[in-house]
Design an enzyme around this catalytic site. Structure first.
Site, short mmCIF file in Angstrom:
data_model
loop_
_atom_site.label_atom_id
_atom_site.label_comp_id
_atom_site.label_asym_id
_atom_site.label_seq_id
_atom_site.Cartn_x
_atom_site.Cartn_y
_atom_site.Cartn_z
N HIS A 721 -18.20 56.54 -57.65
CA HIS A 721 -17.94 57.56 -58.17
C HIS A 721 -19.02 58.39 -58.07
O HIS A 721 -19.99 57.96 -58.63
CB HIS A 721 -17.06 57.45 -59.49
CG HIS A 721 -16.43 58.74 -60.06
ND1 HIS A 721 -17.28 59.88 -60.36
CD2 HIS A 721 -15.19 59.03 -60.21
CE1 HIS A 721 -16.34 60.63 -60.59
NE2 HIS A 721 -15.15 60.26 -60.75
N GLU A 734 -14.02 64.41 -62.78
CA GLU A 734 -13.86 65.67 -61.50
C GLU A 734 -13.35 66.83 -62.21
O GLU A 734 -13.63 67.85 -61.45
CB GLU A 734 -13.04 64.67 -60.54
CG GLU A 734 -13.30 64.15 -59.38
CD GLU A 734 -12.43 63.20 -58.56
OE1 GLU A 734 -12.87 62.10 -58.37
OE2 GLU A 734 -11.42 63.91 -58.49
N ARG A 737 -16.20 69.52 -61.80
CA ARG A 737 -16.25 70.22 -60.43
C ARG A 737 -15.00 71.10 -60.36
O ARG A 737 -14.91 72.21 -59.71
CB ARG A 737 -16.56 69.14 -59.60
CG ARG A 737 -17.94 68.91 -59.47
CD ARG A 737 -18.06 67.66 -58.55
NE ARG A 737 -17.53 66.41 -59.06
CZ ARG A 737 -17.14 65.46 -58.64
NH1 ARG A 737 -16.88 65.75 -57.09
NH2 ARG A 737 -16.83 64.40 -59.09
N ARG A 758 -14.63 61.29 -52.83
CA ARG A 758 -15.71 60.54 -53.76
C ARG A 758 -16.75 60.23 -52.80
O ARG A 758 -17.67 59.95 -53.16
CB ARG A 758 -15.14 59.66 -54.56
CG ARG A 758 -14.04 60.16 -55.33
CD ARG A 758 -13.78 58.97 -56.49
NE ARG A 758 -12.73 59.59 -57.54
CZ ARG A 758 -11.90 59.12 -58.34
NH1 ARG A 758 -11.84 57.73 -58.23
NH2 ARG A 758 -11.36 59.72 -59.37
N HIS A 861 -17.10 52.00 -59.20
CA HIS A 861 -16.08 52.39 -59.89
C HIS A 861 -14.83 51.64 -59.86
O HIS A 861 -14.20 51.07 -61.03
CB HIS A 861 -15.72 53.92 -59.42
CG HIS A 861 -14.70 54.46 -60.47
ND1 HIS A 861 -14.78 54.35 -61.98
CD2 HIS A 861 -13.53 55.30 -60.28
CE1 HIS A 861 -13.81 55.03 -62.56
NE2 HIS A 861 -13.08 55.38 -61.37
N HIS A 862 -14.59 51.22 -58.83
CA HIS A 862 -13.20 50.26 -58.55
C HIS A 862 -13.34 49.28 -57.43
O HIS A 862 -14.24 49.56 -56.36
CB HIS A 862 -12.12 51.34 -58.36
CG HIS A 862 -10.82 50.53 -58.44
ND1 HIS A 862 -9.99 50.43 -59.38
CD2 HIS A 862 -10.13 49.98 -57.40
CE1 HIS A 862 -9.04 49.89 -59.19
NE2 HIS A 862 -8.96 49.39 -57.90
N ARG A 901 -9.02 54.12 -53.41
CA ARG A 901 -8.00 53.94 -54.37
C ARG A 901 -7.93 55.21 -54.92
O ARG A 901 -8.55 55.85 -55.39
CB ARG A 901 -8.37 52.96 -55.47
CG ARG A 901 -7.10 52.57 -56.23
CD ARG A 901 -7.13 53.33 -57.80
NE ARG A 901 -8.29 53.20 -58.38
CZ ARG A 901 -8.59 53.96 -59.47
NH1 ARG A 901 -8.02 55.03 -59.56
NH2 ARG A 901 -9.67 53.89 -60.03
#
Ligand code: ADP
Length: 929
Positions: A721, A734, A737, A758, A861-862, A901
């Site tokens: 991220h 987000e 932004r 991202r 992040h994931h 994702r």
């Protein structure tokens, strides 16, 4: 005022209404309101049942403004929609012949930002409460103060409309009214602050408007009471003399009663510890008989359980008594008191529903401490003294836990233990709580949490040792006590959904969680849960198709997703939304996330973050079903012989190993973002990156399953991220932004299209020499974004009174930043960004001071990769054959999201596949064992 009244005699209030006797139910927070502060049915029943025989019920405090709730589950009276629910409460109370009074309040600086959507709490002055970690509030401006007074008036009006007989203005417990009166929290130098005359103006204005509203509604006998905390410990703080001054002024304007806020009716000063005189005695001595205050009835509270308490408290000088805990434990307390029963504050752990106590209240520390654990009351112990060590930081000592066959009879410190005085006090308080509750699961002592937890663990260890001894002596195989159909590893969303579904299909289930708390990384989920063709979409007229959802997820995942799993995901999504709704977890509001073309991200109606909402709803459901969760317990290896799951070896917090027996295991251990070694192994270029994930995201489930030959897929697909605050590893949404902010380098220059995906934005930040960037936004972006206030409150934001000031504070060249802003603002005006090709979120020129900046860099992040599963959530081996008895769900699984994702798909994944794994494992146990 008459002295020593008989408790069953009536009393007439100053403004006209009569209460039939002297016993009232005290206002007690139940934390049981809906997320928006409205009233659930179980609360109506709770109050209705308890009103029997009493003179009045004072209903728990309701916040008058959306910035007012001081605790989770608070009730609200901040808009007209709350009236019908509150009306049901008033009716239920009045049907029993009692008066219904409603407490109204605003929490002021006692409110935490997470309770108010991340906004900064408000208070008379920007002074934080004197407790560790307290948020610095924002000082109210003059207009806001006037508006709040009006809102108190509106609340009174709503209480009248809802059918209440009166309101109690909450001027105690360090909430907003007390904050205005307190020299600690009120440092204003305008008309609302200064000497005590000025500080008393706000409570007086609230009382005045309450009178005006009652007059206007032609309810001149509408009861108006005032609750106060007699002293403050802070210096400077409210003295007892100050309280009497304020009460006299209130009384002069007309008040039906004053209500002491005390832990015990006989309490003496907390400031002058030398003076043992109960405050009620000092109150009576201090008030001259001719004063207005002398005419106002006084309510006492705290420690009223039996007849002797009632008589002693009335004799001490109170006119009315508010009864708290006794009314919780005994819904028919008044009848029992009149029948002369000798009551103790204890409830059996099986009695919650029979006593009509809402679930959140049942878990409230004070109530929890009154629950006698029926499970441990079932002579599970071998009587004797058990020696245990208590270790926490510098504290090391030994205790003796004495057990009878059915309960804890004593907890003693061993005489050789060297002690500090502070711990002796903590120990004594906890000991009392545990003995009363007959359970180690009592609330920790504030300010000594670590030590409390260590003592609680030591006592619970003694109980489990003793319980094993009992089982051995009685010829019961101790292992049979830990014999399950299904073990679920991990208590995030996937694990909880799996456990509940397996339980509902008849399986005996336990959840094993390595962390000390439930919820995993799911607690951090914010945006919502994606699903297409749902009832909620239909209700809102949103036309969507599963095919479109499939297509967009596939595109987002760069066509790397496993098509069969994705098909399952898309097909089962609407039923998963319905299943949650059936469990009272309602995701009825709908929004959109990047990469989707249709509104299909389902979230709570109040638009709050989905993670906490989901976990608390699932935990409620676990508790209703008595599903055990073993916290601080790590799954170490799956015991597997002859193609059969036998059990799970776990290690508890003391490093002790044992095997839990089971026929099936569901692995729901989440991703591996917090395992730096694993991240670096699969993606060396991510070395040194922080992660937004919780500590438990170590990928241990993948290792557990690999040991049994499980296949893994897409392990190198790790999402970073771009905007993570690095000191706290907190994700900066987000939406900042998206609200119009830009990213600039340390040189003060833009360097990318901030609205790109991202991975691309992250790559551009990493390409900068400093490998970090600043998000820059102005007052207009801040004012339109709830999250920004949360970041301000958390101290992430550098603030400049204008752009040059911000440049100075962030170490940029002011001229360069000015130039960057000028060029960007021109792009916004032209709706065209020739520099970087940004096409969206060109909302408005960044020109409204003050200006803000947050320093960020990308973070892990994931993890999209993980173990391979079948479309029925069975774990697959390297030959793609299911491994018997093993299922997996959630982020531990790979393949569903492909290379990327989409926001809103993680929560969908955990619920959809969690439910499927639970269903499949339970059905398999039923048919195969
Ligand atoms: P998901 O979103 O897939 O449900 P979460 O991260 O929310 O995943 O939850 C996974 C949970 O599993 C976390 O609470 C984590 O602490 C727990 N966990 C991870 N490894 C183990 C383990 N070896 N033993 C027990 N619990 C584990």
């Amino acid at each position: 005022m008459e002295r020593t009244p008989v408790f069953n005699t009536a009393l007439s209030f100053t403004r006209g209404k009569t209460v039939k006797n002297r016993l009232l139910m005290a206002p007690m927070t139940t934390c049981s309101g809906f997320h928006d502060g409205s009233v659930p049915q179980d609360l109506v029943d709770y109050y209705g049942q308890r009103a029997q025989g009493l003179g009045a019920v004072i209903v728990e405090c309701c916040f008058i403004d959306p910035l007012g709730p001081a605790f989770p589950g608070a009730l609200g009276i901040d808009n007209d929609k709350k009236i019908p629910g509150l009306a049901r409460v008033a009716k239920a109370i009045k049907q029993q012949g009692a008066l219904a009074i409603l407490q109204i309040y605003h929490g002021g600086r006692m409110v935490e930002p997470e309770l108010i959507g991340g906004r900064t709490p408000v208070a008379p002055s920007a002074v934080a409460a004197a407790r560790e970690g307290a948020t610095i509030p924002r000082a109210l401006n003059l207009g806001e103060i006037d508006a709040l007074i009006t809102k108190f008036g509106d609340a009174v009006n709503r209480a009248i409309k809802a059918g209440f007989d009166g309101v109690e203005i909450h001027g105690a417990n360090t909430y907003l009214l007390q904050q205005f009166y307190s020299p600690h929290s009120n440092r204003r130098d305008d008309q609302w602050g200064g000497d005590r005359e000025k500080r008393s103006r706000f409570p007086l204005a609230v009382l005045d408007i309450a009178h005006q509203i009652a007059e206007r509604a032609e309810a001149s006998d509408f009861i108006i009471g005032y609750r106060f905390s007699p002293e403050e410990i802070e210096k400077p703080g409210i003295t007892f003399g100050d309280s009497l001054y304020l009460l006299e002024k209130l009384a002069e304007r007309g008040l039906d009663y004053v209500h002491f806020s005390l832990g015990h009716w006989s309490r003496s000063s907390i400031v002058d510890l030398e003076d043992p005189t109960p405050l009620i005695a000092r109150y009576r001595q201090a008030i001259s008989s001719g004063s207005s205050l002398a005419q106002v009835p006084v309510i006492g509270v705290g420690g009223i359980v039996n007849r002797a308490d009632v008589e002693n408290a009335l004799r001490a000088g109170y006119d009315l008594l508010a009864v708290g805990k006794a009314c919780i434990v005994y819904p028919d307390w008044w009848q029992r008191l009149n029948a002369g029963e000798n009551l103790s504050l204890e409830m059996a752990s099986t009695q919650r529903e029979a006593l009509c106590i809402p679930e959140p209240l049942w878990h409230f520390s004070l109530v929890d401490a009154m629950i006698r654990d029926e499970q441990s009351a079932g002579k599970k112990f071998k009587a004797g003294i058990y020696h245990e060590k208590v270790e926490a930081e510098a504290l090391k000592l030994n205790i003796d836990v004495q057990l009878d066959t059915d309960r804890i009879t004593d907890i003693r410190l061993q005489p050789d233990s060297c002690l500090d005085v502070d711990f002796t006090q903590t120990f004594e308080q906890l000991r009392t709580r545990m003995l009363v509750a007959n359970s180690p699961y009592v609330d920790a002592i504030a300010g000594a949490t670590t030590q409390s937890e260590a003592l609680k663990k030591a006592v619970s260890r003694a109980l489990s040792t003793s319980s094993k001894h009992w089982a051995q002596d009685s010829g019961v195989d101790p292992a049979s006590l830990e014999n399950y159909d299904v073990i679920v590893i991990g208590s995030g969303g996937a694990g909880l959904a799996a456990a509940i579904n397996a339980h509902d299909l008849g399986a005996k289930v336990v959840i094993v969680e390595r962390m000390p708390t439930i919820g995993g990384n799911t607690l951090k989920a914010s945006v919502g849960m994606n699903a297409a063709q749902t009832t909620y979409q239909r209700a809102k007229g949103i036309e969507d198709t599963k095919a479109c959802f499939y297509e967009e997820t596939l595109r987002g995942g760069k066509y790397k997703n496993n098509p069969d799993l994705l098909q399952q995901f898309v097909e089962r999504a609407p039923a998963a939304i319905d299943w949650l709704a059936k469990q009272q977890i309602i995701l009825s509001d709908i929004t959109i996330t990047g990469g989707m073309s249709i509104d299909r991200t389902h979230r709570p109606a109040d638009r709050s973050a989905v993670g906490g909402f989901l976990i608390s709803g699932l935990v409620k459901n676990l508790n209703q079903r008595n599903i055990d969760v073993l916290l601080d317990t790590k799954a170490e290896s799956i015991e597997y012989q002859d193609d059969t799951v036998i059990g799970l070896t776990v290690v508890d917090e003391y490093g002790e190993r044992r095997v839990l027996r089971a026929k099936a295991i569901i692995v729901a251990t989440g991703g591996f973002s917090a395992n730096t070694k694993m991240v670096e192994h699969y993606r060396p270029e991510l070395t040194g990156f922080v992660t937004t994930n919780h500590k438990g995201a170590t990928g241990s489930g993948i290792t557990l399953l690999q040991a049994l030959g499980a296949e893994t897929v897409d392990m190198a697909e790790i999402q970073i991220h771009p905007t993570v605050e690095q000191r706290s590893a907190y994700l900066i949404s987000e939406s900042i932004r998206g609200g119009g902010a830009i990213l600039v380098s340390q040189a003060g220059e833009r360097f990318c299209n901030e609205m790109d995906t991202r991975d691309k934005v992250s790559a551009q930040i990493i390409a900068l020499a400093e490998k970090s960037a600043w998000i820059i936004f102005d007052e207009q972006v801040r004012s339109q974004n709830k999250a920004a206030d949360e970041y301000l409150a958390k101290g992430f934001v550098v603030q400049g009174k204008d752009a040059p000031d911000l440049a100075k504070k962030t170490g940029m060249d002011p001229d360069v930043l000015a130039h960057t802003l000028a060029i960007f603002n021109q792009a916004v005006r032209q709706q065209q960004d020739p520099q970087f090709g940004r096409t969206t979120a060109l909302r408005h020129p960044l020109e409204n001071a003050p200006f803000y900046a947050i320093n960020i860099a990308p973070g892990v992040h994931h993890t999209m990769g993980g173990v391979a599963i079948s479309t029925q959530a069975q774990v697959l081996d390297t030959q793609h054959r299911p491994i018997t008895g093993l299922w997996a769900a959630g982020e531990v699984v790979g393949g569903i999201h492909g290379a990327n994702r989409i926001g809103g798909n993680a929560v969908a994944d955990i619920i959809i596949f969690g439910l499927l794994a639970g269903e499949q494992a339970a059905n398999w146990v039923k048919t195969n064992i």
